[in-house]
Design a protein around this motif. Structure first.
Motif, mmCIF file in Angstrom:
data_model
loop_
_atom_site.group_PDB
_atom_site.id
_atom_site.type_symbol
_atom_site.label_atom_id
_atom_site.label_comp_id
_atom_site.label_asym_id
_atom_site.label_seq_id
_atom_site.Cartn_x
_atom_site.Cartn_y
_atom_site.Cartn_z
ATOM 1 N N GLN B 234 0.815 -1.213 0.000
ATOM 2 C CA GLN B 234 0.000 0.000 0.000
ATOM 3 C C GLN B 234 0.851 1.266 0.000
ATOM 4 N N ASP B 235 0.440 2.260 -0.787
ATOM 5 C CA ASP B 235 0.996 3.628 -0.740
ATOM 6 C C ASP B 235 2.522 3.669 -0.857
ATOM 7 N N MET B 236 3.063 2.865 -1.743
ATOM 8 C CA MET B 236 4.522 2.754 -1.852
ATOM 9 C C MET B 236 5.180 3.979 -2.493
ATOM 10 N N GLU B 237 4.390 4.890 -3.051
ATOM 11 C CA GLU B 237 4.981 6.091 -3.639
ATOM 12 C C GLU B 237 5.422 7.104 -2.580
ATOM 13 N N PHE B 238 5.049 6.869 -1.321
ATOM 14 C CA PHE B 238 5.327 7.880 -0.297
ATOM 15 C C PHE B 238 6.557 7.550 0.549
ATOM 16 N N TRP B 239 7.646 8.254 0.253
ATOM 17 C CA TRP B 239 8.909 8.108 1.008
ATOM 18 C C TRP B 239 9.310 9.485 1.523
ATOM 19 N N GLN B 240 9.634 9.558 2.785
ATOM 20 C CA GLN B 240 10.076 10.839 3.326
ATOM 21 C C GLN B 240 11.575 11.026 3.084
ATOM 22 N N MET B 356 6.543 5.522 4.188
ATOM 23 C CA MET B 356 5.190 5.609 4.756
ATOM 24 C C MET B 356 4.330 4.417 4.334
ATOM 25 N N GLY B 357 4.611 3.852 3.161
ATOM 26 C CA GLY B 357 3.817 2.725 2.663
ATOM 27 C C GLY B 357 4.209 1.418 3.329
ATOM 28 N N GLY B 358 3.571 0.331 2.865
ATOM 29 C CA GLY B 358 3.925 -0.975 3.421
ATOM 30 C C GLY B 358 2.802 -1.991 3.264
ATOM 31 N N ILE B 359 2.846 -3.017 4.105
ATOM 32 C CA ILE B 359 1.852 -4.089 4.070
ATOM 33 C C ILE B 359 0.560 -3.546 4.695
ATOM 34 N N PRO B 360 -0.560 -3.587 3.950
ATOM 35 C CA PRO B 360 -1.785 -2.975 4.479
ATOM 36 C C PRO B 360 -2.330 -3.706 5.698
ATOM 37 N N VAL B 393 -1.197 5.323 9.666
ATOM 38 C CA VAL B 393 -1.234 6.514 10.523
ATOM 39 C C VAL B 393 -0.399 7.656 9.966
ATOM 40 N N HIS B 394 0.552 7.366 9.059
ATOM 41 C CA HIS B 394 1.425 8.433 8.554
ATOM 42 C C HIS B 394 0.951 8.973 7.208
ATOM 43 N N GLY B 395 0.060 8.261 6.546
ATOM 44 C CA GLY B 395 -0.491 8.734 5.289
ATOM 45 C C GLY B 395 0.589 9.056 4.288
ATOM 46 N N ALA B 396 0.601 10.310 3.820
ATOM 47 C CA ALA B 396 1.551 10.716 2.785
ATOM 48 C C ALA B 396 2.815 11.332 3.368
ATOM 49 N N ASN B 397 2.853 11.491 4.693
ATOM 50 C CA ASN B 397 4.005 12.145 5.315
ATOM 51 C C ASN B 397 3.967 11.903 6.823
ATOM 52 N N ARG B 398 5.080 11.429 7.370
ATOM 53 C CA ARG B 398 5.131 11.118 8.800
ATOM 54 C C ARG B 398 5.654 12.306 9.603
ATOM 55 N N LEU B 399 5.075 12.505 10.777
ATOM 56 C CA LEU B 399 5.605 13.511 11.696
ATOM 57 C C LEU B 399 6.697 12.895 12.561
ATOM 58 N N GLY B 400 7.727 13.696 12.845
ATOM 59 C CA GLY B 400 8.789 13.244 13.742
ATOM 60 C C GLY B 400 8.190 12.804 15.072
ATOM 61 N N LYS B 533 -1.181 10.851 -10.056
ATOM 62 C CA LYS B 533 -1.029 12.121 -10.769
ATOM 63 C C LYS B 533 -1.538 13.281 -9.927
ATOM 64 N N GLU B 534 -0.837 13.513 -8.854
ATOM 65 C CA GLU B 534 -1.078 14.654 -7.966
ATOM 66 C C GLU B 534 0.190 14.810 -7.122
ATOM 67 N N SER B 535 0.241 15.906 -6.342
ATOM 68 C CA SER B 535 1.284 16.041 -5.325
ATOM 69 C C SER B 535 0.609 16.025 -3.968
ATOM 70 N N ARG B 536 1.074 15.133 -3.107
ATOM 71 C CA ARG B 536 0.491 15.010 -1.766
ATOM 72 C C ARG B 536 1.613 14.570 -0.837
ATOM 73 N N GLY B 537 1.792 15.312 0.268
ATOM 74 C CA GLY B 537 2.815 14.937 1.243
ATOM 75 C C GLY B 537 4.161 14.759 0.568
ATOM 76 N N ALA B 538 4.748 13.587 0.756
ATOM 77 C CA ALA B 538 6.099 13.348 0.253
ATOM 78 C C ALA B 538 6.149 13.050 -1.245
#
Lengths: 78, 587
Positions: B234-240, B356-360, B393-400, B533-538
């Protein structure tokens, strides 16, 4: 027999800083270590990551670690 | 070939904070638990976490879990699942006190309560003043957590398999998970660890990028095992990405440097952040700074022979300030960049930091996938927590400071869920005869490969491809070429050859197996990124610079078998409170 390989795997750490320093040490110095040096290195590898990293960068003379100084100096130099 | 087999109630792959927190819950409930780890448990990558654990204890300033929830939803750029986020933030205080009770030596206030410090992205009153929410043990929070959990697990008789690597997930014809096949690195022996519950806590996979702050062990093993067994990612496009990793090695230079007044320069000696963020300049948020740096590199204003890095200048702070306030950073710069920041700038690049992504999973730690009727059906017997999981819980971007909280809350939750599930599933299911075949076939292929590819070279190609085509700032043409290129690399990974065929401590074999895993994670990332095809978080695209909630307020699911993508809705409904609807994310 596979002492070098075993040591190489134990250089895999939780901190990237240590991964890199220990890999450099393996490439540069490990082959030239004598038996005592290998033992010192293995003792150092048993330290927790945070402590080992501290020992490598702080370079303070610690009486308690005198027996590991020669290898520790090499680690500090790579 | 017959393969040895051992039975446990639960088998856990990975002995970082998440795996050990779950193991503790299970062992203390009297279950027979095996924990596999490639390295000694206290050397897991959790050790690198310094910031602390977020929990609205309110020990320093007034605080509330609901405010923490708001910050997390907003930080996730609204891609986080609000039921899971409420669950995590509500339980934060409890898991911190529990850890204190286990002996975690938290820093203290004068009055004896747990000390808390401020951290980016945390606010009071739903976006108001800075909150003081992070509980820490100096700059060794992760280290202290691992030691505390390890000691407690030893007391509870958790059985550790140290220097063991998971090879493949075992599923039966119904898709139920029955355990894992694993390799004893010391002997080269393959074993089946059969279990009524299998939990993955294998951490991240940022070693797919050339510039990574992650330790070498972070090769996404759990994700690849799941993907090979038909479980989507899931959501593997999101890397901080962190803006300042040391050029060439990736080691993190903390934001503290820019906080103290350090700033970035391009090859012309220009303080370029003034152009991108006239007010915040070098202290703009991580994604803004990383994107600006990437633009400078792409437009030919970067430094060095290959024009591929920028400079972090801090000598103007003066030797005394640097030595007093940034000693650790000075050591890192001298050791890894051969630059003493007292006199010269540190070469830096934006560096992959967190997946941020991973095993759902759902918030009980159960792995969920669209199989029969719904998009989130429980995969029986399979659980995942921590960075390898996407709960989300981190969605498109994780908080420290939310990652250590994540592993504690969901480690415990998964443990509790397993205890409940095993009350119903009292017997081990029948193990199919071919349970270890997939893993054995991969090993046999490696042993018999002739005229194959060099593991280090192909690995290098993989990391360079990801870095160039799927980095901080993403471009349509580069992503499109990237999908083809990474597919070619993945084909080459299937033909790697190792010279050492021996069994005992064959680290070349382990590294070839890790490369198999990196390839799964890399392809999943590139394919998922190209499609969004958008920009969101990371995930920041040049051609689609804005968030598009109409089309893209949804989770990506990537299936390895045919590289198919599917999508599922974001869970916008929390457990008890009102939903936080998406709005513009400004700080």
């Amino acid at each position: 027999m596979k002492e070098r390989e075993r040591a190489r795997w134990r250089c895999r750490r939780g901190l990237l800083e240590l991964d890199i320093v220990l890999q450099r040490f393996m490439d540069k110095h490990y082959a030239a270590l004598d038996e005592a040096g290998i033992r010192q290195f293995e003792m150092l590898l048993d330290f927790p990551d945070a402590d080992l990293w501290h020992m490598i960068v702080q370079k303070d003379e610690d009486e308690g670690k005198a027996d590991m100084q020669p290898v520790l100096r090499l680690l500090q130099s790579v | 070939m017959t393969v040895a087999r051992r039975k446990f109630d639960a088998v856990i792959v990975g002995a970082g904070g998440g795996g050990m927190r779950a193991a503790l819950q299970l062992s203390e409930a009297g279950l027979k638990v095996a924990v596999l780890s490639k390295v000694f448990p206290t050397r897991s990558h959790t050790v690198a976490a310094q910031g602390g654990i977020a929990a609205a204890l309110g020990n320093v300033t007034e605080d509330n879990w609901h405010w923490h929830m708001y910050d997390t939803v907003k930080g996730s750029d609204y891609l986080g699942d609000q039921d899971a986020i409420e669950f995590m933030c509500r339980q934060a205080s409890e898991v911190v006190y529990e850890l204190e009770h286990y002996g975690m030596p938290f820093d203290r206030l004068e009055n004896g309560k747990i000390y808390q410090r401020p951290f980016g992205g945390q606010s009071q009153n739903f976006g108001g003043a800075q909150a003081t929410r992070s509980c820490a043990v100096a700059d060794r929070t992760g280290h202290a957590m691992l030691h505390t959990l390890y000691q407690r697990n030893v007391r509870a008789n958790t059985q550790f398999f140290v220097e063991w690597m998971g090879l493949d997930l075992i599923r039966d014809e119904h898709g139920d998970v029955l355990g894992v096949s694993a390799l004893d690195i010391e002997t080269g022996e393959v074993m089946i660890l059969q279990a009524r519950a299998t939990l993955f806590a294998t951490g991240g996979g940022a070693r797919i990028f050339s510039a990574s702050t992650n330790a070498f062990i972070n090769t996404g093993d759990g994700l690849a095992m799941a993907a090979r067994a038909g479980v989507p990612l899931q959501d593997m496009e999101f890397w901080q990405f962190h803006p300042t990793g040391v050029y060439g090695v990736g080691i993190l230079i903390s934001e503290a440097v820019r906080g103290e007044g350090g700033y970035l320069l391009n090859k012309d000696g220009e303080r370029f952040m003034e152009r991108y963020a006239p007010h915040a300049k070098d202290l703009a948020s991580r994604d803004v700074v990383s994107r600006a740096m990437t633009t400078e590199i792409k437009e030919g204003r970067a430094c060095g022979r290959d024009a591929d890095h920028l400079l972090l200048k801090l000598d103007h702070l003066g030797e005394d300030v640097i030595k007093a306030r940034l000693p650790g950073i000075r050591e890192i710069a001298i050791k890894f960049a051969h630059a003493d920041p007292v006199r010269e700038p540190i070469p830096v690049v934006p560096t992959a930091h967190y997946m941020m992504g991973g095993i759902p999973t759902n918030f009980h730690g159960q792995v969920v996938a669209p199989y029969k009727t719904g998009p989130e059906e429980v995969v029986q017997g399979f659980y995942a927590v921590g960075e390898c999981a996407c709960v989300s819980v981190h969605g498109a971007n994780r908080l420290g400071t939310n990652s250590l909280l994540d592993i504690l809350v969901f480690g415990r939750a998964a443990g509790n869920q397993i205890i409940e599930d095993l009350k119903r599933n009292t017997h081990h299911k029948h193990l199919p005869g071919d349970a270890a075949d997939k893993a054995l076939a991969r090993l046999a292929r490696l042993d018999s490969q002739k005229d194959g590819e060099n593991v280090a070279q192909v690995g290098d190609m993989l990391r360079k491809t990801m870095q160039a085509h799927c980095g901080v700032f993403r471009f349509a043409d580069l992503l499109k070429q990237g999908v083809d290129k990474i597919s070619e690399v993945a084909e080459r990974v299937k033909n790697t050859e190792i010279r050492d065929k021996s069994r005992v401590f064959n680290t070349a074999r382990v590294e070839a197996l890790e490369l198999d895993n990196l390839a799964e994670v890399a392809v999943a990332t590139m394919v998922s990124a190209q499609a969004r095809k958008e920009s969101r978080g990371a995930h920041a695209r040049d051609d689609f610079p804005h968030r598009d909630d109409d089309k893209w307020l949804k989770h990506t699911l990537y299936f390895s078998e045919d590289r198919r993508l599917d999508y599922k809705p974001v869970r916008l409904k929390p457990l008890t409170v009102e939903s936080f609807p998406p709005k513009a994310r400004t700080y």
